[in-house]
Design an enzyme around this catalytic site. Structure first.
Site, mmCIF file in Angstrom:
data_model
loop_
_atom_site.group_PDB
_atom_site.id
_atom_site.type_symbol
_atom_site.label_atom_id
_atom_site.label_comp_id
_atom_site.label_asym_id
_atom_site.label_seq_id
_atom_site.Cartn_x
_atom_site.Cartn_y
_atom_site.Cartn_z
ATOM 1 N N LYS A 1 -81.112 -37.217 22.747
ATOM 2 C CA LYS A 1 -80.808 -36.089 23.643
ATOM 3 C C LYS A 1 -79.704 -36.434 24.645
ATOM 4 O O LYS A 1 -79.384 -35.636 25.519
ATOM 5 C CB LYS A 1 -82.085 -35.628 24.360
ATOM 6 C CG LYS A 1 -83.193 -35.217 23.377
ATOM 7 C CD LYS A 1 -84.392 -34.587 24.043
ATOM 8 C CE LYS A 1 -85.535 -34.441 23.050
ATOM 9 N NZ LYS A 1 -86.308 -33.225 23.187
ATOM 10 N N LYS B 1 -103.316 -6.863 18.069
ATOM 11 C CA LYS B 1 -104.241 -8.001 18.026
ATOM 12 C C LYS B 1 -104.636 -8.277 16.578
ATOM 13 O O LYS B 1 -105.096 -7.361 15.874
ATOM 14 C CB LYS B 1 -105.490 -7.689 18.865
ATOM 15 C CG LYS B 1 -106.437 -8.857 18.919
ATOM 16 C CD LYS B 1 -107.689 -8.549 19.692
ATOM 17 C CE LYS B 1 -108.667 -9.698 19.528
ATOM 18 N NZ LYS B 1 -109.977 -9.371 20.031
ATOM 19 N N ASN C 1 -99.812 -25.750 25.883
ATOM 20 C CA ASN C 1 -100.256 -27.138 26.039
ATOM 21 C C ASN C 1 -100.854 -27.337 27.425
ATOM 22 O O ASN C 1 -100.959 -26.381 28.199
ATOM 23 C CB ASN C 1 -99.099 -28.104 25.780
ATOM 24 C CG ASN C 1 -97.966 -27.848 26.751
ATOM 25 O OD1 ASN C 1 -98.102 -28.008 27.951
ATOM 26 N ND2 ASN C 1 -96.828 -27.383 26.219
#
Ligand code: PMT
Length: 409
Positions: free
Chosen positions: A344, A291, A212
């Site tokens: 959480k 790969k 990200n």
């Protein structure tokens, strides 16, 4: 007088750029610093110690065995210093610093110093590019030494390229900045802090991964500020381009699972945990050792499985630890962040609205909203991430830490 009352230990090693260190010593003195110069033997071949003595108005130290200086001078000078600046730093002195070799006064002082250290390399462009030098610099960086990168230009050896000692003006600016750091309140002294930062990389095959846009800037700012304010800081970091903040122990990880393991190993002693990392929620079920080939198919389906939720697992065995989570949200941000805060079992969640300009991923600024378990919501304006870190540490210190931790009281 930005350096009034500060003691700067100025190390000078054997480079033609040693003459520029005379100007540096003079500028530091004019800024109010008490300057103590330590030279290597080779440096004295370029500039006479008398020049530095005259400019600094202090004795210059060269020989660790000199009768007047031997008595534990090598540690006394290091103890006295608020800042240790080595300019110019040759390839040789950098190698000694990187490998803990202490065979002269300057390299011995480096090992004994506990203050922030700035080194300013200066050398031939090809020497500077040599992997040996770059690896040594990387080692020093990873230990929190600040590097004043050399500049590009015409070098004394006749080549053109990167290797010129950074301009004295810029060096003084950096030194003043480091000195400002010394003025930070020591209100986190004795508190152990764990920070997660950066993205994670979830491998698909040897060349591909899922990740990200987190740069690590938010988490690194928290780690740096906490260390400046006296905390013992462990930074568990995903891959970033950022140097280690000074006086922070960095543990480098790649995947969410590696991050979970590193946190597991270090959370035991942490009183406060800032979870600023953008941890991947899913990872490929299978990692190909080869790969993967494109083939003829028009689509490609990856099967993913959930990663361990580090924050949730810490929340389940919270004890009197303070847990601060982050949430990067685009839609219904407050409700989503609140849900994460509760699920959480966090003590505070810092919400970033990542689709707002200047906030969230990659940028140097952030606009955050703090949400506490009692429902209190605090909106902050757009601030530099360092300022967000500063304010956040003050709030956590005053509102959360005092009630939870006897050590910090
Ligand atoms: O790194 P920068 O470029 O400076 O950007 C900063 C940031 C936007 C990445 C940072 O401020 C931030 O918001 N981090 C959390 C990002 C996020 O999307 O978190 P989340 O909503 O997926 O998770 C909520 C909390 O649980 C976070 O504290 C996260 O660290 C934690 N978590 C999430 C998943 C997981 N598997 N384990 C976790 O611990």
């Amino acid at each position: 007088m930005e350096l009034e009352g500060r003691t700067v230990l100025l190390g000078v090693s054997g480079s033609i750029a040693a003459y520029k260190a005379v100007e540096l010593a003079s500028r530091l003195r004019k800024a109010g610093a008490s300057v103590h110069v330590v030279m290597t033997q080779n440096a004295t071949r370029f500039v006479s110690p008398l020049t530095f003595e005259t400019i600094s108005r202090n004795p210059v130290h060269v020989d660790p065995f000199a009768p007047a200086q031997w008595e534990p001078e090598h540690t006394a000078l290091a103890d006295r210093a608020d800042l240790f600046v080595v300019a110019p730093a040759t390839a040789n002195i950098l190698a000694k610093f990187a490998h803990g070799i202490a065979d002269d006064l300057l390299s011995t002082l480096y090992l004994a110093a506990r203050c922030p250290i700035l080194v300013a390399p200066a050398m031939n462009v090809y020497m500077y590019r040599n992997p040996a030098v770059q690896e040594n610099l990387e080692r020093l960086r990873a230990r929190g030494v600040k590097i004043a990168e050399p500049e590009e230009g015409m070098l004394a050896c006749g080549y053109e390229g990167q290797g010129r000692l950074q301009e004295v003006e810029r060096l003084v600016e950096t030194i003043v900045q480091l000195a400002r750091g010394l003025e930070a309140p020591r209100d986190w002294e004795g508190v152990s802090v764990l920070v997660t930062a950066g993205p994670t990389r979830e491998p698909i095959d040897p060349v591909r991964f899922l990740s990200n846009r987190s740069s690590g800037k938010m988490g690194y700012a928290i780690a740096e500020e906490a260390a400046l304010r006296g905390a013992q800081v462990v930074l568990v970091s995903g891959p970033t381009q950022l140097p280690s903040p000074p006086n922070v122990r960095r543990i480098q990880v790649e995947s969410a699972e590696e991050m979970a393991r590193a946190v597991e190993q270090t959370a035991g002693s942490a009183q406060v945990i800032f979870l600023a990392a953008a941890v991947a929620d899913f990872t490929p079920v299978e990692v190909s050792p080869h790969k993967l080939k494109k083939g003829t198919a028009e689509t490609w389906t990856l099967t993913l499985r959930k990663t361990p939720d580090i924050a949730a697992s810490l929340g389940q065995r919270k004890g009197d630890r303070v847990l601060i989570g982050f949430a990067a949200e685009t839609d219904d941000p407050i409700a989503n962040a609140r849900r994460k805060l509760t699920e959480k079992r966090l003590d505070l969640i810092v919400l970033n609205r990542v689709n707002e300009p200047g906030a969230g991923f990659e940028v140097d600024t952030n606009r955050v909203t703090l949400i506490f378990p009692d429902g209190t919501v605090e909106e902050w304006p757009l601030l530099d991430k360092r300022e967000v870190a500063r304010r956040l540490l003050s709030i956590v210190r005053d509102r959360l830490l005092v009630s939870s931790s006897p050590v910090a009281g």
